[in-house]
Design an enzyme around this catalytic site. Sequence first.
Site, PDB file in Angstrom:
ATOM      1  N   ARG A 166       2.126  11.675  -3.123  1.00 31.80           N
ATOM      2  CA  ARG A 166       1.272  12.324  -2.114  1.00 31.80           C
ATOM      3  C   ARG A 166       1.756  13.752  -1.834  1.00 31.80           C
ATOM      4  O   ARG A 166       1.767  14.217  -0.693  1.00 31.80           O
ATOM      5  CB  ARG A 166       1.247  11.546  -0.795  1.00 31.80           C
ATOM      6  CG  ARG A 166       0.627  10.184  -0.882  1.00 31.80           C
ATOM      7  CD  ARG A 166      -0.858  10.274  -1.262  1.00 31.80           C
ATOM      8  NE  ARG A 166      -1.495   8.980  -1.065  1.00 31.80           N
ATOM      9  CZ  ARG A 166      -1.424   7.960  -1.910  1.00 31.80           C
ATOM     10  NH1 ARG A 166      -0.776   8.097  -3.064  1.00 31.80           N
ATOM     11  NH2 ARG A 166      -2.016   6.821  -1.649  1.00 31.80           N
ATOM     12  N   SER A 182      -4.496   6.362   4.908  1.00 34.62           N
ATOM     13  CA  SER A 182      -3.108   6.083   5.317  1.00 34.62           C
ATOM     14  C   SER A 182      -2.604   7.218   6.197  1.00 34.62           C
ATOM     15  O   SER A 182      -2.715   8.388   5.827  1.00 34.62           O
ATOM     16  CB  SER A 182      -2.197   6.002   4.098  1.00 34.62           C
ATOM     17  OG  SER A 182      -2.537   4.910   3.301  1.00 34.62           O
ATOM     18  N   GLU A 203       1.154  11.514   6.689  1.00 33.50           N
ATOM     19  CA  GLU A 203       0.532  11.917   5.432  1.00 33.50           C
ATOM     20  C   GLU A 203      -0.509  13.020   5.608  1.00 33.50           C
ATOM     21  O   GLU A 203      -0.509  13.990   4.845  1.00 33.50           O
ATOM     22  CB  GLU A 203      -0.090  10.699   4.755  1.00 33.50           C
ATOM     23  CG  GLU A 203      -0.400  10.997   3.316  1.00 33.50           C
ATOM     24  CD  GLU A 203      -1.341  10.009   2.690  1.00 33.50           C
ATOM     25  OE1 GLU A 203      -0.884   9.239   1.874  1.00 33.50           O
ATOM     26  OE2 GLU A 203      -2.533  10.030   3.001  1.00 33.50           O
TER      27      GLU A 203
HETATM   28  N1  EPU Z   1       0.737  -4.753   4.840  1.00 32.60           N
HETATM   29  C1  EPU Z   1       0.885  -5.576   5.930  1.00 32.60           C
HETATM   30  N2  EPU Z   1       0.224  -5.258   7.072  1.00 32.60           N
HETATM   31  C2  EPU Z   1      -0.574  -4.179   7.179  1.00 32.60           C
HETATM   32  C3  EPU Z   1      -0.725  -3.312   6.071  1.00 32.60           C
HETATM   33  C4  EPU Z   1      -0.049  -3.629   4.895  1.00 32.60           C
HETATM   34  O1  EPU Z   1       1.617  -6.562   5.876  1.00 32.60           O
HETATM   35  O2  EPU Z   1      -1.133  -3.970   8.252  1.00 32.60           O
HETATM   36  C5  EPU Z   1       1.392  -5.123   3.567  1.00 32.60           C
HETATM   37  C6  EPU Z   1       0.363  -5.628   2.562  1.00 32.60           C
HETATM   38  O3  EPU Z   1       0.110  -6.997   2.703  1.00 32.60           O
HETATM   39  C7  EPU Z   1       1.032  -5.316   1.251  1.00 32.60           C
HETATM   40  C8  EPU Z   1       1.787  -4.025   1.551  1.00 32.60           C
HETATM   41  O4  EPU Z   1       1.942  -3.966   2.961  1.00 32.60           O
HETATM   42  O5  EPU Z   1       1.959  -6.318   0.914  1.00 32.60           O
HETATM   43  C9  EPU Z   1       1.070  -2.794   1.029  1.00 32.60           C
HETATM   44  O6  EPU Z   1      -0.253  -2.724   1.578  1.00 32.60           O
HETATM   45  P1  EPU Z   1      -1.491  -2.118   0.747  1.00 32.60           P
HETATM   46  O7  EPU Z   1      -1.598  -2.753  -0.590  1.00 32.60           O
HETATM   47  O8  EPU Z   1      -2.681  -2.176   1.631  1.00 32.60           O
HETATM   48  O9  EPU Z   1      -1.075  -0.634   0.443  1.00 32.60           O
HETATM   49  P2  EPU Z   1      -0.298   0.489   1.307  1.00 32.60           P
HETATM   50  O10 EPU Z   1       1.063   0.668   0.734  1.00 32.60           O
HETATM   51  O11 EPU Z   1      -0.405   0.211   2.761  1.00 32.60           O
HETATM   52  C10 EPU Z   1      -0.937   2.447  -0.293  1.00 32.60           C
HETATM   53  C11 EPU Z   1      -1.520   3.802  -0.181  1.00 32.60           C
HETATM   54  C12 EPU Z   1      -3.041   3.723  -0.028  1.00 32.60           C
HETATM   55  C13 EPU Z   1      -3.584   3.025  -1.261  1.00 32.60           C
HETATM   56  C14 EPU Z   1      -2.948   1.625  -1.366  1.00 32.60           C
HETATM   57  C15 EPU Z   1      -3.317   0.913  -2.638  1.00 32.60           C
HETATM   58  C16 EPU Z   1       0.158   5.251   0.792  1.00 32.60           C
HETATM   59  C17 EPU Z   1       0.614   5.996   1.997  1.00 32.60           C
HETATM   60  N3  EPU Z   1      -0.941   4.521   0.936  1.00 32.60           N
HETATM   61  O12 EPU Z   1      -1.176   1.772   0.946  1.00 32.60           O
HETATM   62  O13 EPU Z   1      -3.549   5.051  -0.006  1.00 32.60           O
HETATM   63  O14 EPU Z   1      -4.991   2.890  -1.194  1.00 32.60           O
HETATM   64  O15 EPU Z   1      -1.498   1.759  -1.379  1.00 32.60           O
HETATM   65  O16 EPU Z   1      -2.707   1.560  -3.705  1.00 32.60           O
HETATM   66  O17 EPU Z   1       0.780   5.350  -0.250  1.00 32.60           O
HETATM   67  C18 EPU Z   1      -4.202   6.857   1.391  1.00 32.60           C
HETATM   68  O18 EPU Z   1      -3.304   7.512   0.859  1.00 32.60           O
HETATM   69  O19 EPU Z   1      -4.947   7.344   2.286  1.00 32.60           O
HETATM   70  C19 EPU Z   1      -4.385   5.466   1.011  1.00 32.60           C
HETATM   71  C20 EPU Z   1      -5.279   4.665   1.593  1.00 32.60           C
END
Ligand code: EPU
Length: 340
Positions: A167, A240, A336
Amino acid sequence: MQFESNKSLTQLNTLGFSQLAEHYIEVDSDDMLNEVIEHANRQDWPVFILGGGSNIVLTKDIPGLVIKLSSETLAYENRAEENSWKFRLTASAGTNWHRLVRDSMSRGIPGLENLSLIPGSTGAAPIQNIGAYGVELADRFESLRALHLKTNEWHTFDLSACEFGYRDSYFKRHSGEFCVTSVNLMIGNDKPFETGYASLKQALEQVDADQLTPVLISDTVCKIRQSKLPDPAQLCNAGSFFHNPVVSQQVYEELKLKTPNIVAYPQDEERVKLAAGWLIDSIGLRGTRRGAVGVYDKQALVMVHHGGGTGEQLLAYADEIRAAVKDKYGVTLTMEPMIV
Ligand code: EPU
């Protein structure tokens, strides 16, 4: 050139904060951009380039000139090689990112399926090196064209010049220096499908490898995103709100001893990326609210604006969340979106 004064930006930022641009103009060509920048420099107006407005938090009115690039063009150049077919896709900065992804899908060209439904414009995509489900822009990037705002001169940036990180890019670290006007991507069947990301893998469990198509993966990514991430048209948000923090292996192991179910992804031998959404969720902040702003109830990494609030209120709540995470886990979250 028709400049608007005191233009409301409410509809132009997905968090829906009601700030004004002192001056505003939509620009649809490179020549017009040169003219507009020459005028702004003569008037001594600071210049702010607005993309889809999906990764900014407006905390004040923007002085000087806000420019929105409105041109939406896509061009494909066949770059087939002996064992693969490849295309160089050139898109103007104003092109809606998801429109670009779906256009390439409709032509059956693989490469961008994991990056489906990311809000925002193509010109903004390299600024924060958008990424999702195991693929980031840098993996499909060839070069971009950008105008240096002080000198009004054109530059081409190749992959290494963009200094992409998680990012992050040269442009994010030198905000306001350049305006990206077109992006060249390299897509085709030279790279295998990327289906290893946990939620995508699970959703595609029943599909045989030989049944996988770019469109199927794209549709699946859209479904996952729609189930977890709010549509800005329904509930204001900027995706995010925090980066997933990267910590040392040692810090991770200490955290894991105290909290065995912590969600993390190894980066390399020394570093581990923690799921910030999980950290926030685990301290009970998912779905909470402070007046007009809050944390989305299906994804704790997303902050939302319910209407009638301000960017300052959102940042104040974000600070509370950061303090709570720091207090519980000793980990510092960084924001972010760009704070304006
Ligand atoms: N999780 C929870 N509770 C929550 C949110 C997440 O337990 O409220 C857990 C999920 O169950 C999972 C882990 O955290 O085990 C990761 O969650 P998720 O797959 O939703 O992805 P993320 O790491 O929260 C990142 C990116 C997103 C992108 C997704 C999928 C960043 C900052 N965010 O989110 O990007 O869509 O992975 O690749 O890296 C963005 O940048 O705006 C964005 C949405």
